[in-house]
Design a protein around this motif. Structure first.
Motif, short mmCIF file in Angstrom:
data_model
loop_
_atom_site.label_atom_id
_atom_site.label_comp_id
_atom_site.label_asym_id
_atom_site.label_seq_id
_atom_site.Cartn_x
_atom_site.Cartn_y
_atom_site.Cartn_z
N SER A 42 11.80 6.64 -8.52
CA SER A 42 12.26 6.48 -7.14
C SER A 42 11.34 5.53 -6.40
O SER A 42 10.13 5.74 -6.30
CB SER A 42 12.32 7.82 -6.42
OG SER A 42 11.01 8.34 -6.29
N ILE A 43 11.92 4.45 -5.93
CA ILE A 43 11.17 3.48 -5.15
C ILE A 43 11.21 3.92 -3.69
O ILE A 43 12.28 4.15 -3.13
CB ILE A 43 11.81 2.08 -5.29
CG1 ILE A 43 11.86 1.64 -6.76
CG2 ILE A 43 11.06 1.06 -4.44
CD1 ILE A 43 10.51 1.48 -7.42
N PRO A 44 10.04 4.09 -3.10
CA PRO A 44 10.01 4.57 -1.71
C PRO A 44 10.56 3.53 -0.75
O PRO A 44 10.54 2.34 -1.04
CB PRO A 44 8.51 4.78 -1.48
CG PRO A 44 7.82 3.88 -2.43
CD PRO A 44 8.71 3.82 -3.64
N LYS A 45 11.05 3.99 0.37
CA LYS A 45 11.50 3.07 1.43
C LYS A 45 10.28 2.30 1.93
O LYS A 45 9.23 2.89 2.19
CB LYS A 45 12.11 3.85 2.59
CG LYS A 45 13.33 4.67 2.21
CD LYS A 45 14.54 3.77 1.88
CE LYS A 45 15.60 4.53 1.06
NZ LYS A 45 16.17 3.73 -0.03
N ILE A 46 10.44 1.02 2.10
CA ILE A 46 9.33 0.23 2.60
C ILE A 46 9.69 -0.29 3.98
O ILE A 46 10.69 -0.97 4.15
CB ILE A 46 9.03 -0.94 1.65
CG1 ILE A 46 8.74 -0.37 0.26
CG2 ILE A 46 7.84 -1.74 2.13
CD1 ILE A 46 9.08 -1.30 -0.84
N GLU A 79 13.76 -5.22 3.13
CA GLU A 79 14.99 -4.84 2.46
C GLU A 79 14.79 -4.95 0.96
O GLU A 79 14.54 -6.03 0.44
CB GLU A 79 16.11 -5.76 2.92
CG GLU A 79 17.47 -5.38 2.39
CD GLU A 79 18.48 -6.50 2.63
OE1 GLU A 79 18.42 -7.13 3.71
OE2 GLU A 79 19.30 -6.75 1.73
N VAL A 80 14.89 -3.84 0.28
CA VAL A 80 14.71 -3.83 -1.17
C VAL A 80 16.02 -4.17 -1.86
O VAL A 80 17.05 -3.56 -1.57
CB VAL A 80 14.22 -2.46 -1.66
CG1 VAL A 80 14.23 -2.40 -3.19
CG2 VAL A 80 12.82 -2.17 -1.13
N VAL A 81 16.01 -5.16 -2.71
CA VAL A 81 17.21 -5.53 -3.44
C VAL A 81 17.18 -5.02 -4.89
O VAL A 81 18.10 -4.38 -5.35
CB VAL A 81 17.43 -7.06 -3.41
CG1 VAL A 81 18.64 -7.45 -4.23
CG2 VAL A 81 17.57 -7.55 -1.98
N SER A 135 0.84 -1.20 0.00
CA SER A 135 0.00 0.00 0.00
C SER A 135 0.87 1.24 0.00
O SER A 135 0.83 2.06 0.92
CB SER A 135 -0.91 0.00 1.23
OG SER A 135 -1.66 -1.18 1.27
N VAL A 136 1.67 1.35 -1.01
CA VAL A 136 2.60 2.46 -1.12
C VAL A 136 2.42 3.08 -2.49
O VAL A 136 2.07 2.38 -3.44
CB VAL A 136 4.06 1.95 -0.99
CG1 VAL A 136 5.05 3.08 -1.10
CG2 VAL A 136 4.24 1.18 0.31
N ASP A 137 2.65 4.35 -2.57
CA ASP A 137 2.53 5.00 -3.87
C ASP A 137 3.89 5.11 -4.56
O ASP A 137 4.84 5.62 -3.97
CB ASP A 137 1.94 6.41 -3.71
CG ASP A 137 0.52 6.46 -4.25
OD1 ASP A 137 0.23 5.71 -5.20
OD2 ASP A 137 -0.29 7.23 -3.72
N VAL A 138 3.96 4.63 -5.77
CA VAL A 138 5.16 4.84 -6.57
C VAL A 138 4.79 5.82 -7.67
O VAL A 138 3.90 5.55 -8.47
CB VAL A 138 5.65 3.52 -7.19
CG1 VAL A 138 6.84 3.79 -8.10
CG2 VAL A 138 6.03 2.53 -6.12
#
Ligand SMILES: [Mn+2]
Ligand SMILES: [Mn+2]
Ligand SMILES: [Zn+2]
Ligand SMILES: [Zn+2]
Lengths: 126, 126
Positions: free
Chosen positions: B101-105, B109-111, A97-100
């Motif tokens: 830009s991929i937001p921090k989740i 851990e985003v690879v 549930s995040v906006d990209v």
DNA sequence: TTATATTTGCAACCTAGTTGCATTAATAAT
DNA sequence: ATTATTAATGCAACTAGGTTGCAAATATAA
């Protein structure tokens, strides 16, 4: 939500998705339901459930098709602009549930965008 | 760039990619090269060219595998964090030099992240 | 209860991608 | 230049996800 006959097979699939935390691959579903229904039936019901706005689908990094329950969607408005997260460790796939924000691209018309993020999920990152 | 034998088949593929504007699907490549080399060879060379940093691959919306030339990559640094654009009208697939830009989740851990945008390309939007 | 329209099962099919193995070709060693 | 070594190729057979046509079964409308 839509015109679909309530058959045992449809109920079985909906039940699975209702108690599922994460997205499910079709392969997984076919395997899990092999005693209850034919593989073709699984594919066809998923198709109908997507058209009727109950589910949405996407392609994982492996090229397999995944389905997940739509949260706030109906036929008219499909807000599945959310990214999907596939855990490289346990294989779990989830809707985020995040906006990209997809940037404007000069001289092109953007219709849909698919974002698949890979990494370690909450359980596996610890 | 890497340890790969310069065979006729490898040269043929590299030549194709050098004069290609856009990404190419493996299916397309196999068809286009069917008189020159075996389909298995195509798959294996593409694999090697990716490992050696000449090409990068990704999965299109259809689930097919696509390859494109790496612009500023070598084995060590793979900057293929760029999105890909697939035209819904003509089928063309291209690498975009745009940053998404991929937001921090939280707690994850985003690879890697894969962004596939669909719409109308420069030629088709007119 | 009967008519009709949808759904299902089954078997056969399609096709992208993989694997094993024997043969051939590229590079290294002599 | 020859020979030895190792990597690359062709071929055929296979795997697996997904599709199709059609007859039989089932859900819903009449
Ligand atoms: Mn989702
Ligand atoms: Mn690219
Ligand atoms: Zn995990
Ligand atoms: Zn186009």
């Amino acid at each position: 939500m839509a015109i679909i006959r309530k058959t045992k097979s449809v109920e079985a699939l909906l039940t699975l998705f209702n108690k599922a935390e994460n997205a499910m691959s079709v392969v997984e579903l076919v395997k899990q339901l092999e005693d209850e229904m034919n593989k073709t039936t699984v594919y066809r019901i998923l198709e109908r459930l997507e058209e009727s706005g109950h589910l949405h689908s996407f392609i994982g990094k492996d090229g397999l098709t995944w389905y997940a329950k739509c949260k706030d969607c109906d036929e008219a408005h499909h807000h599945d602009a959310h990214p999907h997260f596939q855990c490289l460790n346990c294989g779990k796939v989830e809707c985020l549930s995040v906006d990209v924000s997809i940037p404007k691209i000069p001289n092109r018309e953007v219709v849909v965008s698919h974002v698949l993020i890979q990494g370690k999920c909450e359980s596996c990152v610890k």
